[in-house]
Design an enzyme around this catalytic site. Sequence first.
Site, short mmCIF file in Angstrom:
data_model
loop_
_atom_site.label_atom_id
_atom_site.label_comp_id
_atom_site.label_asym_id
_atom_site.label_seq_id
_atom_site.Cartn_x
_atom_site.Cartn_y
_atom_site.Cartn_z
N ARG A 67 -2.64 0.01 8.96
CA ARG A 67 -3.48 -0.86 8.16
C ARG A 67 -3.49 -2.30 8.69
NH1 ARG A 67 -4.25 1.26 3.91
NH2 ARG A 67 -2.24 2.31 3.92
N THR A 68 -2.31 -2.88 8.84
CA THR A 68 -2.22 -4.27 9.31
C THR A 68 -2.66 -4.37 10.77
OG1 THR A 68 -0.37 -4.62 7.78
CG2 THR A 68 -0.66 -6.23 9.51
N LYS A 97 16.45 -1.60 28.99
CA LYS A 97 17.46 -2.04 29.98
C LYS A 97 18.35 -3.16 29.43
CE LYS A 97 14.87 -1.12 34.23
NZ LYS A 97 13.81 -1.75 35.06
N ARG A 118 4.79 -7.84 14.37
CA ARG A 118 5.22 -7.00 13.25
C ARG A 118 6.58 -6.43 13.61
NH1 ARG A 118 3.08 -4.93 8.23
NH2 ARG A 118 4.22 -3.02 7.78
N HIS A 147 5.06 -11.51 4.59
CA HIS A 147 3.83 -10.93 5.13
C HIS A 147 2.72 -11.83 4.60
CE1 HIS A 147 0.95 -8.22 6.58
NE2 HIS A 147 1.27 -7.11 5.98
#
Lengths: 323, 323, 323
Positions: A67-68, A97, A118, A147
Amino acid sequence: MLRQSPQKINGNFKGKDIISFDQFSTRDIKNIFSLVPKMRKIALLAKPSKILAGKIIVLLFYEPSSRTFGSFSTAIKQLGGQTVEIHNPQEFSSVAKGETFEDTIRVFEAYSDAIVIRHPQKGTASNAAAVAKFVPIINAGDGTGEHPTQALLDLYTIYEKHEKLDNLVGVLAGDMLNGRTVHSLIRGLSLFKKNTLYLLSPKQLKLSKSDFEDFTKRAIKLVEIEKETDIPKNAHFWYWTRVQKERFKKLKEYEKVKNSFIVTQKLLKKYGNPNLILMHPLPRIYEIEKEVDSDPRAIYLKTEIRNGLYVRMALLKLTLGII
Amino acid sequence: MLRQSPQKINGNFKGKDIISFDQFSTRDIKNIFSLVPKMRKIALLAKPSKILAGKIIVLLFYEPSSRTFGSFSTAIKQLGGQTVEIHNPQEFSSVAKGETFEDTIRVFEAYSDAIVIRHPQKGTASNAAAVAKFVPIINAGDGTGEHPTQALLDLYTIYEKHEKLDNLVGVLAGDMLNGRTVHSLIRGLSLFKKNTLYLLSPKQLKLSKSDFEDFTKRAIKLVEIEKETDIPKNAHFWYWTRVQKERFKKLKEYEKVKNSFIVTQKLLKKYGNPNLILMHPLPRIYEIEKEVDSDPRAIYLKTEIRNGLYVRMALLKLTLGII
Amino acid sequence: MLRQSPQKINGNFKGKDIISFDQFSTRDIKNIFSLVPKMRKIALLAKPSKILAGKIIVLLFYEPSSRTFGSFSTAIKQLGGQTVEIHNPQEFSSVAKGETFEDTIRVFEAYSDAIVIRHPQKGTASNAAAVAKFVPIINAGDGTGEHPTQALLDLYTIYEKHEKLDNLVGVLAGDMLNGRTVHSLIRGLSLFKKNTLYLLSPKQLKLSKSDFEDFTKRAIKLVEIEKETDIPKNAHFWYWTRVQKERFKKLKEYEKVKNSFIVTQKLLKKYGNPNLILMHPLPRIYEIEKEVDSDPRAIYLKTEIRNGLYVRMALLKLTLGII
């Protein structure tokens, strides 16, 4: 950008990180909202905008979020910008690594004009912003942290309908204890005047004591309620969230309350009014019955999602736009 | 779009879902084909087209498919549109939390001008179309269901070579029982007149009784054959597919037939004619020998793939194009 | 393109595969470098370039590599081209069903104007080039094989600072035995005159005998050193790589040398000079201390990455550009 904690916007978005809702004043919020009609027009137009022409924006998604992700990717492209999309960099060889998060951020800022990040872990967006020297970081959700664009779209959705953000009565239902979006909305509405929020939740999922104390210091009136019969009939909006069975120690207690926390046609008829809007941050699982979807007041599956797109476009324009 | 089952196109593609080959009349098919030369020109031009300018199309791929994904992604970009690419949404948090397929579709339609959907389960594209209220759904393959653009590209490839879709003789070889592309091609050619198809397969992989009955009601002549010596020498095309060892109960039976179902230079020389084309829906594993690739009649690795691109461009233009 | 082994560029890049650094003459390298300032300008401009307008370039990444992927994706978009991005095609159904690498390449060349390929196995890019008939293949790293654009960006970074590629003194530190980027840099600098390289590594990680013999035949002076006290104070650049603990049979030997192979402020002060640059191919794990990042000579996290972008843009322009 070089800075210690997220800077206040104070009327000037250009080049700033967007990490927390607390960066915005009411004037900043109104600035964003005033751009929405123009953004909507751009999204509907056949001609692509040039607001982000020549800009490359990295979408750095450490956890999937269709969605985002879709909303930011669309917002950037609608504005004429381009994306470089990196999913799950933690599985990539460099990070595997042992490359530090800081180096990863500095690598991607060298390619781009901004990074939308995110991450499942709280504080990550802020850490990224502390590292990035040349381009702004935009927080698209950092776990239980913030958010900010979700909070903006919720506020905008109320504003669009009622043409004000003060003197409102709202019902927030479901999980007050853990709900990130609920907390943001309370914080957001407390920036404005004379708002009253009814918090409908089972005992087990009431606000934590510390959150309650924090929020009641702010300019907002909170009324905790436990039964649907306590729902005020003059609400401007209902903001529904999920009550999870597994949050209850005793099944019996869950059984007792569960039906109070599901929106049905009957509930809407009994306690709703023609003017309210029914919101939900999504995903919606079973807490709003399907039959409700066709009610004109049910705006979660179309209006809210599109508002998320427009609000993100507005924010990108203010932060990165060349025109 | 609001509808119950896929609408007939009837000369008007604009805004319609593309779910099933059965939506097309012969005139609709000819309409698509008539655009291919223009689409080819656009693909070869340095200047991007503006046919999909300002359009955002979601590629919602519930299963990976590099070929179909690449073809749609390229088609959209060649036409000046933009993609939002979602791979494996079922692994994303919202769906994992229990979001319904219906809600997922409604979320993505709120962002976009169309959704191209690929899903392993039959009927999914049609379900998506029943949910989507505002934008068209394009089926990019739903399991054992349909893959209408594959059928179109197969027909177009024959049409391009022979300049007609009637009075044709074709050989379809391999697995007639399970082959989705084979069934589509039979259905497609039965819309036109006086076509004869020889179906070359081992007994175990002949058409099912119900498919045979269904197809023979249509305006097409089907001849089931079992040996390469039965291949007619006047075929306009060979459409080869794979015979899978694991479909046989007895290994001996597989051993007996396997060499009849591999295209070699020798086979082409003995039963082919200079004018035929050798087609394959791909991926090709071993059923066409590598030495055959350089035969000018072998068009599976270049012409068919490019035709898939052009046919998809044409369909997108008709469905979504602004000019 | 039809060819047997990678063609020499010989002043004409157009349409050629870029597989190996050995294809370049010193004049070819200077050609690429002469374009970098223009490429930088394009990257910084708001107006997108039209150099790759209408071009579709497939990024076919058989292993994840956020850095190289991001750099190529950005380079193409900065030049106005478009990408079709395929991650891990080996997990896709066609390849899983048994499709050959050759067929996969031929499928993607049918869609595109070029293929940028990344693969964990040496020789793969060259194999792809042998198969592709119509579009150029660009090697973005094939395991222990080559990564020609990495070599170009390292050379360019030295050239940009010192305005020459001859009469240089450099220190290469870390793993001389296995380091692909180190070998490329030695090979690259040996094309020019009178360069001297000090190779600082523990005994166990010195150049292999065959590599040493190969390199010393070339026009370059190599001096193997083992202690930091042997570092020459007049170096134009330090090129640091990682010494991996697990390469040592005896922990004691690792303990003895490990501190000689970590860049600290102290080391830079003692053996560096104000004019040198400190390079690293990244990812950097612990072999350069964080405090060094803020030294103006430390250019690995910004200048080198951006040079990688510009050099790739220049190469794409020369190979595929329409203007």
